[in-house]
Design an enzyme around this catalytic site. Structure first.
Site, PDB file in Angstrom:
ATOM      1  N   ASN A 148       0.887  -1.073   0.111  1.00 61.20           N
ATOM      2  CA  ASN A 148      -0.065  -0.098  -0.243  1.00 61.20           C
ATOM      3  C   ASN A 148       0.932   1.366  -0.015  1.00 61.20           C
ATOM      4  O   ASN A 148       1.288   1.674   0.911  1.00 61.20           O
ATOM      5  CB  ASN A 148      -1.107   0.048   1.142  1.00 61.20           C
ATOM      6  CG  ASN A 148      -1.571   1.148   1.416  1.00 61.20           C
ATOM      7  OD1 ASN A 148      -1.711   2.284   0.493  1.00 61.20           O
ATOM      8  ND2 ASN A 148      -2.818   1.183   2.280  1.00 61.20           N
ATOM      9  N   ARG A 165      -2.605  -1.865  -3.430  1.00 56.75           N
ATOM     10  CA  ARG A 165      -3.591  -0.672  -3.845  1.00 56.75           C
ATOM     11  C   ARG A 165      -2.978   0.157  -5.046  1.00 56.75           C
ATOM     12  O   ARG A 165      -1.624   0.698  -5.154  1.00 56.75           O
ATOM     13  CB  ARG A 165      -2.920   0.091  -2.330  1.00 56.75           C
ATOM     14  CG  ARG A 165      -3.692   1.497  -2.481  1.00 56.75           C
ATOM     15  CD  ARG A 165      -3.367   2.358  -1.785  1.00 56.75           C
ATOM     16  NE  ARG A 165      -3.976   3.813  -1.819  1.00 56.75           N
ATOM     17  CZ  ARG A 165      -3.527   4.937  -1.340  1.00 56.75           C
ATOM     18  NH1 ARG A 165      -2.177   4.928  -1.141  1.00 56.75           N
ATOM     19  NH2 ARG A 165      -3.967   5.908  -1.393  1.00 56.75           N
ATOM     20  N   HIS A 194      -9.282   7.212  -1.613  1.00 61.05           N
ATOM     21  CA  HIS A 194      -8.987   6.540  -0.311  1.00 61.05           C
ATOM     22  C   HIS A 194     -10.153   5.624  -0.225  1.00 61.05           C
ATOM     23  O   HIS A 194     -10.565   5.142   1.083  1.00 61.05           O
ATOM     24  CB  HIS A 194      -9.136   7.699   0.625  1.00 61.05           C
ATOM     25  CG  HIS A 194      -7.931   8.462   0.787  1.00 61.05           C
ATOM     26  ND1 HIS A 194      -7.983   9.936   1.017  1.00 61.05           N
ATOM     27  CD2 HIS A 194      -6.677   8.139   0.865  1.00 61.05           C
ATOM     28  CE1 HIS A 194      -6.603  10.438   1.057  1.00 61.05           C
ATOM     29  NE2 HIS A 194      -5.871   9.487   0.975  1.00 61.05           N
ATOM     30  N   ARG A 222       0.158  18.498  -0.883  1.00 57.59           N
ATOM     31  CA  ARG A 222      -0.714  18.971  -1.690  1.00 57.59           C
ATOM     32  C   ARG A 222      -1.867  20.084  -1.364  1.00 57.59           C
ATOM     33  O   ARG A 222      -2.157  20.042  -0.091  1.00 57.59           O
ATOM     34  CB  ARG A 222      -1.607  17.678  -2.206  1.00 57.59           C
ATOM     35  CG  ARG A 222      -0.879  16.664  -3.043  1.00 57.59           C
ATOM     36  CD  ARG A 222      -1.552  15.356  -3.245  1.00 57.59           C
ATOM     37  NE  ARG A 222      -1.176  14.405  -2.098  1.00 57.59           N
ATOM     38  CZ  ARG A 222      -2.042  13.411  -1.843  1.00 57.59           C
ATOM     39  NH1 ARG A 222      -2.631  12.765  -2.594  1.00 57.59           N
ATOM     40  NH2 ARG A 222      -1.470  12.414  -0.950  1.00 57.59           N
ATOM     41  N   ASP A 274       4.466  17.185   8.167  1.00 54.38           N
ATOM     42  CA  ASP A 274       4.001  16.456   9.173  1.00 54.38           C
ATOM     43  C   ASP A 274       3.167  17.134  10.173  1.00 54.38           C
ATOM     44  O   ASP A 274       3.789  17.964  11.025  1.00 54.38           O
ATOM     45  CB  ASP A 274       5.192  15.719   9.666  1.00 54.38           C
ATOM     46  CG  ASP A 274       4.820  14.306  10.390  1.00 54.38           C
ATOM     47  OD1 ASP A 274       4.055  14.484  11.408  1.00 54.38           O
ATOM     48  OD2 ASP A 274       5.226  13.089  10.062  1.00 54.38           O
ATOM     49  N   MET A 275       2.046  16.812  10.315  1.00 52.98           N
ATOM     50  CA  MET A 275       1.197  17.390  11.248  1.00 52.98           C
ATOM     51  C   MET A 275       1.766  17.250  12.877  1.00 52.98           C
ATOM     52  O   MET A 275       1.677  18.152  13.662  1.00 52.98           O
ATOM     53  CB  MET A 275      -0.323  16.753  11.487  1.00 52.98           C
ATOM     54  CG  MET A 275      -1.276  17.482  12.480  1.00 52.98           C
ATOM     55  SD  MET A 275      -1.516  19.225  11.983  1.00 52.98           S
ATOM     56  CE  MET A 275      -2.702  18.970  10.532  1.00 52.98           C
ATOM     57  N   ARG A 276       2.480  15.996  12.979  1.00 56.62           N
ATOM     58  CA  ARG A 276       3.084  15.887  14.352  1.00 56.62           C
ATOM     59  C   ARG A 276       4.244  17.021  14.557  1.00 56.62           C
ATOM     60  O   ARG A 276       4.290  17.471  15.645  1.00 56.62           O
ATOM     61  CB  ARG A 276       3.811  14.486  14.521  1.00 56.62           C
ATOM     62  CG  ARG A 276       2.626  13.318  14.462  1.00 56.62           C
ATOM     63  CD  ARG A 276       3.420  11.899  14.061  1.00 56.62           C
ATOM     64  NE  ARG A 276       3.980  11.999  12.812  1.00 56.62           N
ATOM     65  CZ  ARG A 276       4.462  10.729  12.136  1.00 56.62           C
ATOM     66  NH1 ARG A 276       4.564   9.712  12.901  1.00 56.62           N
ATOM     67  NH2 ARG A 276       4.976  10.838  10.936  1.00 56.62           N
ATOM     68  N   GLU A 282      -6.669  -0.787   5.889  1.00 55.77           N
ATOM     69  CA  GLU A 282      -6.567  -1.022   4.298  1.00 55.77           C
ATOM     70  C   GLU A 282      -5.868  -2.215   3.902  1.00 55.77           C
ATOM     71  O   GLU A 282      -6.053  -2.726   2.850  1.00 55.77           O
ATOM     72  CB  GLU A 282      -5.748   0.317   3.453  1.00 55.77           C
ATOM     73  CG  GLU A 282      -6.650   1.715   3.415  1.00 55.77           C
ATOM     74  CD  GLU A 282      -5.605   2.730   3.338  1.00 55.77           C
ATOM     75  OE1 GLU A 282      -6.129   3.421   2.538  1.00 55.77           O
ATOM     76  OE2 GLU A 282      -4.507   2.726   3.627  1.00 55.77           O
TER      77      GLU A 282
END
Length: 415
Positions: free
Chosen positions: A8, A91, A179, A239, A281-283, A377
């Protein structure tokens, strides 16, 4: 006993799994992820069913997805030398307008899918590269394609088209949605654990380095934030998300940017990275004190709130919201800021439950139930691959995991 490998590939990661195929449901023997591909901080992390931890930091980094795939296949072969690989499930991000089910990959189908690469340039080439590499490593295994667009082929026409001359729709210029493997898993999970909600109106927010939202009725997709490409809708790690097409015309006409330069800008230099100037990266952004990081998070949440309201209108109401994906499952801050002051929509957040990452994070009095459900997934891919290895054994299982229901015949339905 036969085994299935699942691959994936995301825009900056590669999830993988090794599953055994007993008589009831594929069982994970090992699952893992190659994270932060293309950076010096790349890692391979995997867990086995007996609790062992595999992998770690990659000293020299991992340059691209092909190198990541070779690391994954080497790890699987070294750690599980007795595994009998009967199938590899892949995927594939884009299946075009015709594929609403997994397919067996052949040289002909692989060539046809390669022609869809311009629709998903950040994913499709990596997905297909994985197919070719696994064919070389496992020439006797069945290769199965599972499409991220397939789940959305039930869209009503009004949610599937653009207001362009119809000849373009006939040529494939339409809203595909992505997704889909994640949404298929959540749909099947709700069917088994919360059948009343599954039969109602549900918005699923798959929030990660790639992000989108999907509106479902009876477990079927009727609307998605993503459209023609995986760049549309919500802002993502790199993006831009929704963008006035006039901006693209301006960049071409007034700034003299080429197609390649614009592609690089919109796919790889925008989103959280472009807004923050710091990280995709949100973290990392949540730990930062910089104003640009806070603004990037605020924009991400604002767009998610806007899409939540829009999809509720498409559904004609709302019974549940499900957060999933790397950000959706792990960022209490993002979930809180998306749900706060949404009482008009029926959402009342339980802040303590949200902070504790509980499965249900809405209050008992909330008209809309808000949940956090980890997606899987890989299991969806393993089930699809198993169907080609043992079609009679797994046919009933997959039908139960993804129950069918007719699309809605209300105002959002086809014309």
């Amino acid at each position: 006993m036969s085994h299935v490998i699942t691959l994936n590939a995301g825009s900056s990661s590669l999830k993988f799994g090794l599953f055994s195929l007993p008589s009831d449901d594929p069982v994970a023997i090992c699952t893992g992820i190659v994270d932060r591909i293309g950076s010096a901080g790349a890692t391979i992390r995997a867990k086995t069913s007996d609790g062992r931890t595999l992998g770690g930091d990659v000293a020299d980094g991992i340059a691209d997805h092909h190198e990541a795939l070779n690391h994954v296949l080497d790890l699987i072969i070294q750690q599980f030398p007795a595994a009998n690989i009967a199938a590899v499930g892949h995927r594939i991000v884009h299946g075009g307008p015709d594929h609403d089910q997994p397919i067996l990959l052949t040289p002909e189908s692989l060539a046809a899918l390669d022609e869809l690469s311009p629709f998903a340039p950040l994913h499709q080439p990596y997905n297909l590269s994985g197919v070719r590499a696994s064919v070389e490593r496992f020439p006797d295994a069945v290769q199965v394609a599972c499409f991220d667009t397939a789940f959305h082929r039930s869209h009503p026409w009004v949610n599937d088209t653009f207001a362009l001359p119809t000849e373009y729709y006939d040529k494939g210029v339409r809203r595909y949605g992505f997704h889909g493997l994640s949404y298929e898993y959540i749909s099947g999970h709700l069917a088994k654990t919360a059948p009343l909600l599954h039969g109602g109106r549900v918005i699923v927010a798959h929030l990660g380095n790639g992000a989108s939202m999907c509106g479902m009725i009876h477990g079927r997709s009727v609307g998605s934030s993503m459209g023609f490409s995986a760049i549309d809708g919500l802002p993502m790690g790199t993006r831009c998300g929704q963008l006035d097409p006039g901006v693209v015309l301006y960049l071409m006409d007034q700034k003299g940017m080429s197609v390649d330069e614009i592609t690089e800008l919109l796919y790889r230099k925008s989103g959280l990275l472009g807004l923050s100037g710091l990280s995709s990266d949100m973290r990392t952004l949540e730990k930062s004190d910089s104003g640009s990081a806070r603004r990037a998070i605020s924009y991400f949440n604002f767009r998610a709130r806007r899409e939540l309201g829009a999809l509720a209108a498409v559904l004609g109401g709302l019974d549940a919201v499900v957060f999933t994906g790397g950000i959706g499952e792990n960022s209490a801050l993002v979930r809180e800021r998306i749900c706060v002051n949404m009482g008009w929509l029926g959402i009342e957040l339980d802040h303590d439950a949200n902070t504790d990452h509980a499965r249900i994070i809405s209050t008992p009095l909330s008209r809309v139930q808000v949940m956090v459900i980890p997606t899987n997934e890989e299991l969806v891919i393993a089930r699809a691959a198993a169907r080609f290895v043992y079609p009679h054994m797994y046919e009933t299982l997959l039908d139960k995991a993804s129950p069918a229901a007719p699309p809605p015949a209300d105002g959002s339905g086809p014309e």
